[in-house]
Enzyme design. Structure first.
Site, PDB file in Angstrom:
ATOM      1  N   GLY A   6       0.943   6.122  -7.531  1.00 24.50           N
ATOM      2  CA  GLY A   6       2.309   6.420  -7.930  1.00 24.50           C
ATOM      3  C   GLY A   6       3.014   5.119  -8.286  1.00 24.50           C
ATOM      4  O   GLY A   6       2.376   4.131  -8.668  1.00 24.50           O
ATOM      5  N   ILE A  23       4.455   2.894  -6.363  1.00 19.92           N
ATOM      6  CA  ILE A  23       4.060   1.766  -5.523  1.00 19.92           C
ATOM      7  C   ILE A  23       2.637   1.331  -5.858  1.00 19.92           C
ATOM      8  O   ILE A  23       2.353   0.127  -5.968  1.00 19.92           O
ATOM      9  CB  ILE A  23       4.197   2.125  -4.033  1.00 19.92           C
ATOM     10  CG1 ILE A  23       5.679   2.275  -3.667  1.00 19.92           C
ATOM     11  CG2 ILE A  23       3.536   1.071  -3.151  1.00 19.92           C
ATOM     12  CD1 ILE A  23       5.928   2.791  -2.269  1.00 19.92           C
ATOM     13  N   ARG A  47      -5.150  12.832  -6.803  1.00 19.19           N
ATOM     14  CA  ARG A  47      -5.582  14.222  -6.997  1.00 19.19           C
ATOM     15  C   ARG A  47      -5.942  14.489  -8.445  1.00 19.19           C
ATOM     16  O   ARG A  47      -6.852  15.272  -8.732  1.00 19.19           O
ATOM     17  CB  ARG A  47      -4.467  15.186  -6.554  1.00 19.19           C
ATOM     18  CG  ARG A  47      -4.296  15.275  -5.055  1.00 19.19           C
ATOM     19  CD  ARG A  47      -3.129  16.168  -4.695  1.00 19.19           C
ATOM     20  NE  ARG A  47      -1.858  15.599  -5.154  1.00 19.19           N
ATOM     21  CZ  ARG A  47      -0.689  16.210  -5.036  1.00 19.19           C
ATOM     22  NH1 ARG A  47      -0.633  17.409  -4.479  1.00 19.19           N
ATOM     23  NH2 ARG A  47       0.415  15.640  -5.464  1.00 19.19           N
ATOM     24  N   ARG A  85       1.190   5.930   5.131  1.00 18.95           N
ATOM     25  CA  ARG A  85       1.610   6.546   6.377  1.00 18.95           C
ATOM     26  C   ARG A  85       0.454   6.463   7.369  1.00 18.95           C
ATOM     27  O   ARG A  85      -0.717   6.533   6.984  1.00 18.95           O
ATOM     28  CB  ARG A  85       2.006   8.016   6.175  1.00 18.95           C
ATOM     29  CG  ARG A  85       3.355   8.206   5.498  1.00 18.95           C
ATOM     30  CD  ARG A  85       4.496   7.789   6.407  1.00 18.95           C
ATOM     31  NE  ARG A  85       5.811   8.085   5.859  1.00 18.95           N
ATOM     32  CZ  ARG A  85       6.572   7.224   5.203  1.00 18.95           C
ATOM     33  NH1 ARG A  85       6.134   6.007   4.972  1.00 18.95           N
ATOM     34  NH2 ARG A  85       7.770   7.575   4.772  1.00 18.95           N
ATOM     35  N   ASP A 106       0.544  -1.617   8.261  1.00 18.15           N
ATOM     36  CA  ASP A 106       1.986  -1.614   8.470  1.00 18.15           C
ATOM     37  C   ASP A 106       2.443  -0.315   9.119  1.00 18.15           C
ATOM     38  O   ASP A 106       3.576  -0.220   9.578  1.00 18.15           O
ATOM     39  CB  ASP A 106       2.725  -1.808   7.140  1.00 18.15           C
ATOM     40  CG  ASP A 106       4.230  -1.955   7.329  1.00 18.15           C
ATOM     41  OD1 ASP A 106       4.637  -2.808   8.138  1.00 18.15           O
ATOM     42  OD2 ASP A 106       4.994  -1.210   6.676  1.00 18.15           O
ATOM     43  N   GLU A 158       3.167   5.946  15.809  1.00 18.77           N
ATOM     44  CA  GLU A 158       4.000   4.756  15.994  1.00 18.77           C
ATOM     45  C   GLU A 158       5.341   5.150  16.615  1.00 18.77           C
ATOM     46  O   GLU A 158       5.827   6.268  16.383  1.00 18.77           O
ATOM     47  CB  GLU A 158       4.223   4.046  14.642  1.00 18.77           C
ATOM     48  CG  GLU A 158       4.890   4.900  13.578  1.00 18.77           C
ATOM     49  CD  GLU A 158       4.941   4.213  12.225  1.00 18.77           C
ATOM     50  OE1 GLU A 158       6.045   4.191  11.642  1.00 18.77           O
ATOM     51  OE2 GLU A 158       3.898   3.709  11.740  1.00 18.77           O
ATOM     52  N   HIS A 200       5.876  -1.357  10.561  1.00 19.64           N
ATOM     53  CA  HIS A 200       6.447  -0.474   9.543  1.00 19.64           C
ATOM     54  C   HIS A 200       7.665  -1.143   8.888  1.00 19.64           C
ATOM     55  O   HIS A 200       8.753  -0.577   8.832  1.00 19.64           O
ATOM     56  CB  HIS A 200       6.829   0.876  10.149  1.00 19.64           C
ATOM     57  CG  HIS A 200       6.887   1.972   9.129  1.00 19.64           C
ATOM     58  ND1 HIS A 200       6.706   3.300   9.450  1.00 19.64           N
ATOM     59  CD2 HIS A 200       7.117   1.956   7.789  1.00 19.64           C
ATOM     60  CE1 HIS A 200       6.825   4.046   8.355  1.00 19.64           C
ATOM     61  NE2 HIS A 200       7.074   3.247   7.339  1.00 19.64           N
ATOM     62  N   VAL A 201       7.424  -2.333   8.359  1.00 18.29           N
ATOM     63  CA  VAL A 201       8.515  -3.105   7.754  1.00 18.29           C
ATOM     64  C   VAL A 201       8.280  -3.388   6.273  1.00 18.29           C
ATOM     65  O   VAL A 201       9.048  -4.137   5.665  1.00 18.29           O
ATOM     66  CB  VAL A 201       8.717  -4.456   8.489  1.00 18.29           C
ATOM     67  CG1 VAL A 201       9.215  -4.230   9.900  1.00 18.29           C
ATOM     68  CG2 VAL A 201       7.445  -5.297   8.480  1.00 18.29           C
TER      69      VAL A 201
END
Length: 328
Positions: free
Chosen positions: A163, A165, A185, A242, A266, A271, A289-290
């Site tokens: 996507g 990112i 996909r 994730r 990350d 978490e 997660h930063v």
């Protein structure tokens, strides 16, 4: 902090009550408190709020990891809006919200560049062993730590997810002359990168496997024991997607047994709880997660939040509103 102000209440009517379920920097909290009545609580404590307060809550601020369930919406009869503070929304029940007439918004794209930067930083750090070498040198080691380490230049990069990112990560990796392939996909023929039809094939064909796909049920544990076996003892895993995308037990086992070269994460399942024994793994780098938390990205997502809150209470169209069909 922003010009996205809520409608005025010169008539003396109370400000709308907003429920904050996530951590937020103090200046942003203060900004919300200037415009709204703000209630902060942990998601698990939501049902313990005073019964008289629950019907007054008109908007909830959450994120993709924390989410908001249908059961939680059920106890908030006055809820009009759920705002995801960022791009992710995988744990927000969009279908249940829509059924109840509750709007759901998010802030796509605001932190894409920051996440892509962090993905490359983690890739370089785990490849060159930067945190490990820093600790060793500060402890007095020098000559014994001057061992060769892999470099990313010219190596094979596999991207799980292509996507916005993913594309930014690929653009950055191209600057290192990496050979870039991807799996999604559906292939994207307009891209110059090579499409690979399965996760395992992508893993087997990668020196570095970077995860940049959405979370949720459709991608849960795509990286499992089998995928890690395909990545192999020379392969590195980087996750800025994730935590749920990776089977944590399988990954910890692979790292302990050196069945992959290393991992840089990350995000982690469950978490902020960490798997037992992570402190003993010198082939694992963790960040809390930063990846999307640059000052610029946070200001942009806060501005998006205030715009949607203001639009909601002014009866105006919302920005980046989600519908159930878009969640798949």
């Amino acid at each position: 902090m922003t010009n996205a102000l809520p409608p005025g209440n010169s008539s003396g009517t109370p400000s709308p009550l907003i429920l904050l379920l996530i951590s937020m920097q103090q200046p942003f909290i203060a900004d919300l408190q200037q415009h709204y009545s703000l209630k902060m609580t942990l998601p698990a404590e939501l049902s313990h709020l005073p019964a008289s307060e629950l019907p007054q809550i008109q908007a909830v601020v959450t994120n993709g990891s924390t989410g908001l369930t249908a059961e939680q919406m059920e106890i908030l009869p006055g809820l009009k809006l759920v705002c995801s503070y960022g791009a992710g929304y995988e744990n927000i029940d969009v279908a249940a919200a829509t059924q109840r007439g509750i709007a759901v918004t998010h802030a796509p794209g605001v932190n894409n560049a920051s996440v892509a930067d962090h993905a490359l930083a983690l890739t370089l750090a785990i490849s060159r062993g930067l945190p490990q070498l820093d600790r060793a040198l500060k402890a007095g080691g020098w000559l014994q730590n001057r061992q060769p380490r892999p470099t990313v230049n010219g190596k094979r990069l596999g991207l799980l997810g292509m996507g916005n990112i993913g594309e930014l990560i690929a653009k950055r990796a191209a600057g290192f002359d990496m050979q870039i392939a991807y799996h999604t996909r559906r292939p994207r023929p307009e891209l110059v990168y090579r499409y690979v039809p399965s996760v395992n094939e992508l893993a087997a064909d990668s020196d570095y496997l970077i995860l940049a796909c959405p979370g949720g049920a459709a991608t849960r544990h795509l990286i499992n024991h089998e995928a890690l076996e395909h990545l192999g003892p020379q392969g590195f895993l980087v996750n800025v997607a994730r935590g749920s995308v990776v089977d944590t037990c399988a990954l910890m086992e692979a790292l302990r047994a050196k069945r992959i070269a290393g991992a840089a994460l990350d995000v982690i399942e469950d978490e902020p709880e960490l798997p037992p024994g992570v402190e003993q793994l010198d082939n694992l780098i963790l960040t809390p997660h930063v990846s999307g938390r640059s000052p610029e990205a946070q200001l942009a997502q806060h501005t998006a939040l205030l715009k949607n809150l203001a639009a909601c209470f002014a009866g105006q169209p919302l920005h980046d509103q989600l519908l159930p069909a878009l969640k798949a």
